[in-house]
Motif scaffolding. Structure first.
Motif: not given
Length: 65
Positions: A9-14, A48-49, A53-55, A60-61
């Motif tokens: 997920t695009r959440e800030g991996a450097t 992007d989150t 999807g999971i479940g 994001t949610e």
């Protein structure tokens, strides 16, 4: 010629963390399977989150809970 695709997920991996992933996967394939590192391809896809999807729910949610 190994081809490895990593999706995160695009959440800030450097850039440094991504380099560690690329090196680590390449080292693993060389050590375990004897693959040539010069012909080992590693691609990192960042998703992007909202697009993951999971479940039945968007990541994001899920992260909000």
């Amino acid at each position: 010629m190994p081809f490895v695709n990593i999706r995160i997920t695009r959440e800030g991996a450097t850039p440094e963390q991504k380099q560690q992933l690329i090196k680590g996967v390449t080292d693993l394939l060389e050590d375990v399977l004897g693959k040539n590192r010069k012909t080992t391809f590693v691609i990192i896809d960042e998703v992007d989150t909202d697009n993951w999807g999971i479940g039945g729910e968007q990541v994001t949610e899920l992260r909000k809970k």
